[in-house]
Every structure is written in structure tokens, then in C-alpha cells.
Design a protein around this motif. Structure first.
Motif, mmCIF file in Angstrom:
data_model
loop_
_atom_site.group_PDB
_atom_site.id
_atom_site.type_symbol
_atom_site.label_atom_id
_atom_site.label_comp_id
_atom_site.label_asym_id
_atom_site.label_seq_id
_atom_site.Cartn_x
_atom_site.Cartn_y
_atom_site.Cartn_z
ATOM 1 N N ASP A 1 0.833 -1.197 0.000
ATOM 2 C CA ASP A 1 0.000 0.000 0.000
ATOM 3 C C ASP A 1 0.875 1.258 0.000
ATOM 4 O O ASP A 1 0.832 2.056 0.922
ATOM 5 C CB ASP A 1 -0.923 -0.036 1.226
ATOM 6 N N SER B 1 -5.007 -0.055 -1.793
ATOM 7 C CA SER B 1 -6.233 0.694 -1.529
ATOM 8 C C SER B 1 -6.664 1.555 -2.712
ATOM 9 O O SER B 1 -7.589 2.333 -2.609
ATOM 10 C CB SER B 1 -6.033 1.573 -0.289
ATOM 11 N N LYS C 1 -9.237 3.753 2.291
ATOM 12 C CA LYS C 1 -9.138 4.891 1.386
ATOM 13 C C LYS C 1 -9.754 6.144 2.021
ATOM 14 O O LYS C 1 -9.234 7.245 1.896
ATOM 15 C CB LYS C 1 -9.870 4.522 0.089
#
Lengths: 414, 482
Positions: free
Chosen positions: A72, A81, B388
Motif C-alpha cells: 500500500d 487501496s 481509502k
């Protein structure tokens, strides 16, 4: 979901690979396909088979095996993500595509990288498998550049070096703290450890080739790395320092700089505006100064401004010369090669020509003009038989006289 | 060609070259002419198709060098330059090279004088030819034609054919490159100056060709164009750099070049859209807490901001030494507009009081500023924010940290830890010890109080004990730092 076609996968996986700056196909061992079963040759000089409108050379088929990734890293469009379309090639598909492109003379070879799937070892094995099929089953003798994964087993990385012309590991960010912040799954020590291991393999293979003619080659084009510029707070001085340390410690062929560019679905930790492209250019210029002009990293750092960055409006060589005016003017008829190489506007070739020509004639300003690109840039820093820049070198506004006029790009940029 | 016995003074010699790129022929004739002392201005060099008639009156027979003629001197540098420069399309090249060879006899080191106009011109011709050859290696594009003719050894007749228009006479000189590269492939390169054919074993030459002799397309070109368009980064447009290396004259024979105008036109728009789509116009960090408060109410950078809810700002003194970070506002916090006032907040207060931390002197905030929920009848059920969403909201928590500058940050739960660290960590692994942060402060991680609320019995007691221990450690550390 319907199966993706090769075309759709290529679109996704080439798009995902475009943030890697390197596309070089030069500096490897000479080989050709005479007497072999397949195709391919490398003759020392790299070849750019096309240029994209971003000005970058297209030399290799540069793709990812897959853009699925368990990591990530914030600056990376393929991070776990991120919400981008995902695809995955089989090794055989990459092989077929490489050969089809190569036969039509579109490319010099393959540059294969990958997101991390399942595990680092599994991913590295898949990458090596592509190279194995190309080299062993198709006797492919074109260029292969493999991105290696620092977390993978050194034995598999070693295997990659046996098939590839070049291997590379990205250090990603110039400072360790930047890496911790933006690439939380990566570890600076592990990256450098892997680079050290590749260096040891390179040295060992080179030594073995000296003693046994048929000893296997190991990445004859050496190893390279890439740093992202502008995603963290590192200054140009930090970056130049890091690069020179990498060159020294790991005998890298190249350190590539990639100006951080806005990526789709960006993470909020990143700056949103891209750093000026010119900054990347200035870093490459300073890289050149260190590799070909005899500048030491400390010289380049002296050319930086108060904020630790190289000036954007003038090149680093000119910046250095303006700071150290006492080193000029340089007499082109007498000065040493090292002194001439410090003159803004004189390249390595021009210096060579001056050194050769001055054995035959005392050079006048007009002669120098014939040997260089632009005499106006050079003139304030040299003496010839008929020229001394008496008034110029002391002028306070020399910088503004020499700096290129501001380009009115914005007018058309909208 | 019969030879002339004696060199006549003032004779004008005409040399007809059999081929435009025949270096060996030129060298042999030039050597004899130098030995006969024929000055450069008394020779006309005529290549095939050149204007030979102008010199109809000239002497076509070659002079014979005297027995005691001195050997002709030329250094290696000149020979290698001349061999390549002679491929240039400039009709003057033969005369130029002869003139240099002539001058080299009296000045053997002349090639070093880079300021000499003749030397410069030879180097320029050489450079142009090298560039043309290099571009040929790069820009030849083969197209596959399936031919019926079997090449004999079971290979189906795959034949690759290219059409290329070189600027100079470089075709023959570059046959070797393509042979070494594609030695096990059947290929032909057709040009207006001649053609080359390789069948896997032998090379043959053919007459000049025309464009329509070559195939018009290849299905693989669609894939190649896809690759070309995808590898291009619209965030960095450098048209000048492209044109310098790939001038337009080559475009017509390159399948990918048809895409260029559209790619350029679309590039600026694409980048603008990319930046806009991320809705990432956070350009300047807000520099007061009030500005953050105002900005988060308008924030729609992730889907949570668009639900029916209110942003909840952190609260506490601006110079607090301790910043406590939770996950996100819950149902009650959302209605009241203050952090940690619901059941989890009450539990937190009780534990803080137990270990002796004063909540009013701490800055209490959340990783995510809006309440994320799903509607179930009348109730709004809490939902965990995604990675996110947490990352998007880091912008705000980082701004708060920059203003408050706490010495110690206490992150409660995985979401809070992610929002400070940028990565997901395991609470059980990292709790109980400080993690150094970039700005010099330190982070302590513990569980979220709502986790305690979901447990019962012994498990809850155990977790409450751990939670207290973490809070006590934070308090001790705060006193050390103070």
C-alpha cells in the motif's frame, strides 16, 4: 465478469508501468542471433524505437505482469487501496507479446515488473519464469530488464540476473523517513541489502568470466534504481547525496529520477500538484556532471540555493560557475581538461575538440564558436587569443543575462 | 577502363562510380589520382544518375601512377569517417573526401583540427549518416505476410516485409544489422533506393521498390498502438523532445504515429480531469483550527461526506500536550456535534479519570470527520471507514497535528493508528510502546473504547485492564516529557 482480452490487459498493465522512468536498452554484452534458433541482438548502443508525446523513448515493452498488489505505497497507482482496474498476464502471454513486437522491430526487448501477488517469492518466480521461457524455449537474445523484489529470496533474484541483461530495485524515495511515511510496507535496509547482494553477484560473475570463458553472465548491463522526486520533502541536495552514495556503494549504472506525477485515485498524503518537470531535468543534469564532468557531489551541493534545491531557471553547471567566479575566465588555449569541463556551455565533446584543435592553432573566439553550440553562453567564462571577458565576469546581472528567457508556455497550456 | 600512360598537365578527369555507396572503388581511384599528383579541382566524381554529361569533354581514362610514387597516407580516423560519410546523399561528398585525402598528404594530423572547415564537413556528413542508420534500426516496421512458399524446413511461410525511406545510401551498409538481429526470420526491407531480402541463410539485393509493394497493415499493429497510447504519460507533455528524436518525416511509415495528434490534444484535458476526479484541490493547509472546522463541513472528498450527517471537529486546547484520536463520530456525536460524547465517550471519560488524565487539557479528535453509517429502519448503524476514506481524511488530522503540535498522540483503534501512521498496524503488536513520528512527537496505540463495550465478562475485564495500563503509560510518559 467476462475474461479480459490481451488488448484490454495490455492497456491496463502498460498504463500501470508508465510511472517507471527507465527504458534504457544500452550497455549490455554484445550478442546476436546468428547460429541460434531464435531472434534478437544487442550491439551495445540502445535503440529507441519510438518516442511518445511525453518525450520519452520507447525502447522496451514495459509492462507489469500484474497490477494486483498486496502493498500500500501511497505514491503508487497500483497500491492495494487504489481503485484502479486490475489485470494479470500469464507468463506465456507476456512471452508471446514480446516476440510478436520484437519480430516487427517495435522494441529492443522486455522490461518486466509486477505488483506483489500472494508473496514476494511467488511474484519473483513468475517474473523469472517469463525470462526463462524467452531465453530457453525461444532462444531470445534481445534485451531483458527485470525489476526485482527486495523482499524475495536472494536465490530467485540471482536466477533473474542469469537471464536478464539488467536488474533493478527501486529505492523509491530519497530519504528513509519518506519511505516510512509513503511506502509503509517497504524497508530501506531491506532494499539496500538486496542491492548489495546484486552487486556481490555482479562482481563475482565478472571475476568468474575472467577466469573461465564460459562462466555464466550475470546481468551484463548491471543494476539501476529509481527515485521519486517531489513526493516528499527531500531537497535536491538530499537527493544528490543519496544518489552518489548509491553509485558508490552499489556500483549502479544509473539512478533514474521520476518527477512525481499526479496519479489517478491518489492518496491524500501526497502533494496534489506535480513538481515542475524542470526539477527532474536539473537533477539529471547534475547526475551528468558527476558522471562525466568530474564534479563531486559536494560541488553539486554547492550549486544549490538556500533551500537546498538546484535553481530551476539556470542549469547546475552555470549555477556553480556563477558562485565560483574566481575560477574563471579559463584560457581555452592553456587550461586543463578538468578546467574546461567546468565552463558552462562546453560539453564533453566540445572540450575534446578544443584539446585536439589547439595543438594545431592558437584558438580565436571564432574557432571556439565553430566547436560549440552557443558561443554567447561560453564567452563570459573563457579567454582566447583575441578575447577576454573583462567586463562580463564581474557583472552582477550576469545571471539574468545568461538565464534563458522565460518561456510563455502557459499561454498554450490551458 | 584503359589506362592513360602519362599524366597530362591540366587534364580534367571524370570518375564514374558504379554505385552511390561504393567506398572501395572510390578509395582505389583516389589513391591512384593522389599518386599521380592530380589536384582536387581537376577531378569530377560522378555517381549513378548524377550529372555526368556536363563533363563530357573530360578525360575518362585513369592516369597510371609512376613506379616510384610515394604510398598514399591516410590515418585510420579518416578511413573510418570516409567509409561512412560516402553513404551521404550529398553529391559533393566524393570531391570533399578527395580534397581531405589530398591535404592529408602534407598535413597527416589534419583530422585533429576540428576547426578546419573540411574536417568539420566530413564529420557532419558522417554524423548525418550515422543518425540515418540509427533511425533505420529504430523505425523500420515489419509487417507479416503469410506466403505460400514454404521455406523448406517445415516452417510455415512467415515473411516479414518493411517499407522504409532512408535519406542516404545506407541500405546495404545496414544489411548486417538486420541479419544479425533477425537471423532466423524471413524478411525483406523495401526502399526507393533498392531492397534487401533475407531467407534465413542468404542475403540478396533487389531493385528499388515502391510503397505499394509492401503490405498495408498487420493485425498486431492494434496491440502496438494500444501499448503506445497506454505507456504515454499525459501528465508530462514534451512535444519538442519527441519531435527532435522522431521528426515528422518518419511518421508516415510508423503505425503508432497516427495517434500522436489526438494524444497531445487529449493530454492536458486528461491531466486536469485526473486531478479533478481525485477532487484533490487541497492546495494549502488551513492554518487555524477554525479554518479546519469550516473546511471539513464542506468536505466531500470521500463518499461519507455526502451522507446525511455533520462534520465533527476535534476539541480541546490548541496547545495540548496530548492528542487523543478516535475512529469517527458516532450517531450521538453527529447529532450533538462534539467528539466522544456517546457511550464510547462516556467509557473513555471514566477510564481517563481513573488513571488521572484530564480530558479538558487534551485535544480529542477523530481519524474520520464524518459519521459513516447504514440506515436500518429508524436506526443509523455504525460502519467502519475504509482505508481509502481514512487516507483521504488524513489531510485534516495532519493539519490539526500541525497546529496543535502535541508531544504525544494516543491513537485508539486501528483506524486512528492508520490515520497517523499511513499504514495499518496490529494493535496487539504495537500497544504499550512509543512509535517515533516524523515531527519529533511520539505515537502510542491502544484499543478503541467501543471495543470494550462489545465485550463481556472476563474478556472485557482483561481488555479494560490493558486499556488502563496503556493510559497509565501515556500519563507517565507525558509527565516525563513535560
Amino acid at each position: 465478469m467476462a475474461a479480459q482480452t490481451i488488448l484490454q490487459k495490455l492497456e491496463i498493465l502498460a498504463d500501470a508501468a508508465k510511472y517507471d522512468a527507465s527504458c534504457a536498452s544500452s550497455g549490455t554484452a554484445k550478442k546476436n542471433s546468428l547460429g541460434g534458433k531464435g531472434i534478437g541482438s544487442t550491439e551495445g548502443m540502445g535503440i529507441c524505437h519510438a518516442y511518445a508525446p511525453d518525450g520519452r523513448c520507447i525502447s522496451l515493452l514495459k509492462i507489469l505482469l500484474t497490477n494486483h498488489c498486496i502493498f500500500d505505497c501511497h505514491y503508487c497507482v497500483n497500491r492495494k487501496s487504489s481503485n484502479v482496474a486490475r489485470a494479470r498476464f500469464t507468463p506465456q502471454e507476456v512471452v508471446d507479446l514480446t516476440l510478436a513486437f520484437y519480430r516487427r522491430n517495435y522494441i529492443e526487448g522486455l522490461f518486466l515488473s509486477s505488483g506483489i501477488v500472494k508473496s514476494s517469492n511467488h511474484t519473483m518466480e513468475q517474473i523469472v519464469e517469463v525470462a526463462r521461457i524467452l531465453r530457453e524455449e525461444h532462444d531470445f537474445r534481445g534485451y531483458i530488464h527485470l525489476k526485482t523484489i527486495p523482499e524475495a529470496d536472494p536465490e530467485i533474484v540471482h536466477q533473474a540476473g542469469l537471464y536478464a541483461d539488467r536488474v533493478s530495485i527501486n529505492v523509491e524515495l530519497p530519504t528513509d523517513s519518506g519511505l516510512t511515511r509513503l511506502a509503509p510496507d517497504k524497508d530501506a535496509r531491506q532494499i539496500e541489502g538486496a542491492m548489495g547482494k546484486v552487486k556481490a553477484d555482479l562482481v563475482e560473475a565478472k571475476d568468474a568470466r575472467k577466469r573461465f570463458r564460459h562462466a555464466p553472465r550475470f546481468a551484463p548491463a548491471g543494476q539501476s534504481t529509481q527515485m521519486i522526486v517531489g513526493a516528499d520533502a527531500a531537497t535536491d541536495a538530499d537527493i544528490v547525496g543519496k544518489a552518489s552514495r548509491l553509485y558508490d556503494n552499489f556500483r549502479l549504472r544509473r539512478v533514474y529520477y521520476s518527477a512525481f506525477s499526479p496519479i489517478p485515485d491518489a492518496s491524500a498524503v501526497l502533494p496534489l500538484k506535480r513538481p515542475p518537470l524542470i526539477r527532474e531535468h536539473r537533477l539529471y543534469q547534475s547526475d551528468w556532471l558527476m558522471r562525466f564532468y568530474g564534479y563531486k557531489p559536494s560541488d553539486v551541493m554547492q550549486a544549490t540555493e538556500a533551500d537546498g534545491n538546484l535553481p530551476l531557471d539556470i542549469d547546475p553547471k552555470l549555477a556553480w560557475a556563477l558562485k565560483f567566479r574566481e575560477a574563471f575566465p579559463v584560457d581555452v588555449n592553456r587550461a586543463s581538461k578538468e578546467q574546461l569541463l567546468r565552463v558552462p556551455g562546453l560539453g564533453v565533446k566540445a572540450v575534446g575538440k578544443i584539446l585536439a584543435s589547439r595543438r594545431h592553432r592558437a584558438l580565436r573566439l571564432d574557432d571556439v564558436a565553430l566547436l560549440t553550440q552557443s558561443i554567447t553562453k561560453v564567452r563570459p567564462f573563457i579567454c582566447t587569443v583575441d578575447w577576454r571577458p573583462v567586463t562580463l565576469t564581474d557583472r552582477a546581472d550576469l545571471r539574468s543575462l545568461l538565464a534563458p528567457k522565460t518561456e510563455q508556455l502557459e499561454l498554450f497550456a490551458a | 577502363m584503359t589506362a592513360l600512360q602519362h599524366v597530362k598537365l591540366g587534364t580534367y578527369y571524370v570518375v564514374h562510380l558504379p554505385e552511390a555507396d561504393d567506398f572501395d572503388f572510390w578509395r582505389e581511384r583516389a589513391r591512384a589520382l593522389v599518386q599521380c599528383d592530380v589536384p582536387p579541382d581537376r577531378i569530377a566524381w560522378v555517381e549513378p544518375g548524377g550529372s555526368g554529361d556536363l563533363f563530357a569533354h573530360g578525360e575518362r581514362r585513369m592516369p597510371v601512377p609512376p613506379m616510384d610514387a610515394k604510398p598514399v597516407r591516410a590515418n585510420r580516423r579518416f578511413v573510418s569517417l570516409a567509409r561512412n560519410a560516402i553513404l551521404h546523399s550529398d553529391p559533393e561528398r566524393f570531391a570533399l573526401l578527395y580534397r581531405v585525402l589530398w591535404r592529408l598528404q602534407s598535413n597527416p594530423r589534419m583530422m585533429e583540427d576540428k576547426a578546419d572547415p573540411d574536417v568539420r564537413r566530413v564529420e557532419e556528413l558522417d554524423k548525418n549518416v550515422r543518425r540515418d542508420s540509427h533511425k533505420m534500426h529504430a523505425f523500420v516496421r515489419f509487417r507479416l505476410v503469410e506466403s505460400e512458399a514454404n521455406s523448406g524446413e517445415g516452417e510455415v511461410g512467415e515473411h516479414y516485409v518493411a517499407w522504409f525511406e532512408p535519406e542516404h545510401h545506407i541500405l546495404r551498409a545496414n544489411a548486417g544489422f538486420f541479419m544479425r538481429r533477425f537471423s532466423n526470420m524471413r524478411w525483406s526491407i523495401l526502399t526507393p533506393r533498392g531492397s534487401l531480402h533475407w531467407d534465413g541463410e542468404t542475403m540478396s539485393e533487389g531493385p528499388p521498390a515502391e510503397r505499394h509493394d509492401a503490405p498495408g497493415g498487420d493485425p498486431m499493429e492494434d496491440l502496438w498502438r494500444t501499448y503506445y497510447a497506454s505507456i504515454f504519460n499525459p501528465a508530462r507533455l514534451k512535444i519538442g523532445a519527441m519531435l527532435k528524436e522522431m521528426p515528422k518525416k518518419y511518421w508516415k511509415n510508423m503505425p503508432e504515429a497516427s495517434l500522436i495528434p489526438d494524444l497531445i490534444a487529449g493530454a492536458q484535458g486528461r491531466e486536469a480531469k485526473m486531478v479533478e476526479k481525485g477532487a484533490l484541490e487541497f492546495e494549502e493547509r488551513p492554518d487555524t483550527l477554525a479554518a479546519i472546522d469550516k473546511a471539513i463541513h464542506a468536505c466531500r472528498k470521500c463518499p461519507i461526506g455526502s451522507l446525511d450527517n455533520h462534520a465533527v471537529m476535534g476539541e480541546g486546547p490548541q496547545d495540548a500536550a496530548l492528542m487523543i484520536v478516535g475512529e469517527q463520530p458516532g450517531d450521538q456525536e453527529d447529532q450533538i456535534g462534539r467528539p466522544f460524547v456517546g457511550p464510547a465517550g462516556q467509557l473513555l471519560d471514566a477510564h481517563l479519570e481513573k488513571v488521572g488524565i484530564d480530558r479538558r487539557s487534551s485535544y480529542v479528535t477523530n481519524a474520520v470527520k464524518h459519521f459513516k453509517y447504514v440506515q436500518r429502519g429508524k436506526r443509523r448503524l455504525h460502519q467502519n471507514p475504509g482505508a481509502k476514506e481514512i487516507d483521504t481524511c488524513r489531510w485534516w488530522i495532519e493539519s490539526e497535528r500541525e497546529i496543535v503540535k502535541p508531544k504525544l498522540v494516543l491513537a485508539m483503534g486501528a483506524s486512528a493508528a492508520r490515520s497517523v501512521l499511513g499504514k495499518t498496524v496490529s494493535i496487539t503488536k504495537v500497544r504499550g510502546a512509543p512509535i517515533a513520528l516524523e515531527d519529533g512527537s511520539e505515537l502510542w496505540v491502544t484499543a478503541h473504547p467501543s471495543y470494550l463495550l462489545r465485550l463481556e465478562g472476563a474478556a472485557r475485564e482483561e481488555q479494560a485492564r490493558l486499556f488502563d495500563a496503556d493510559l497509565a503509560a501515556v500519563k507517565a510518559r507525558l509527565e516525563e516529557l513535560a
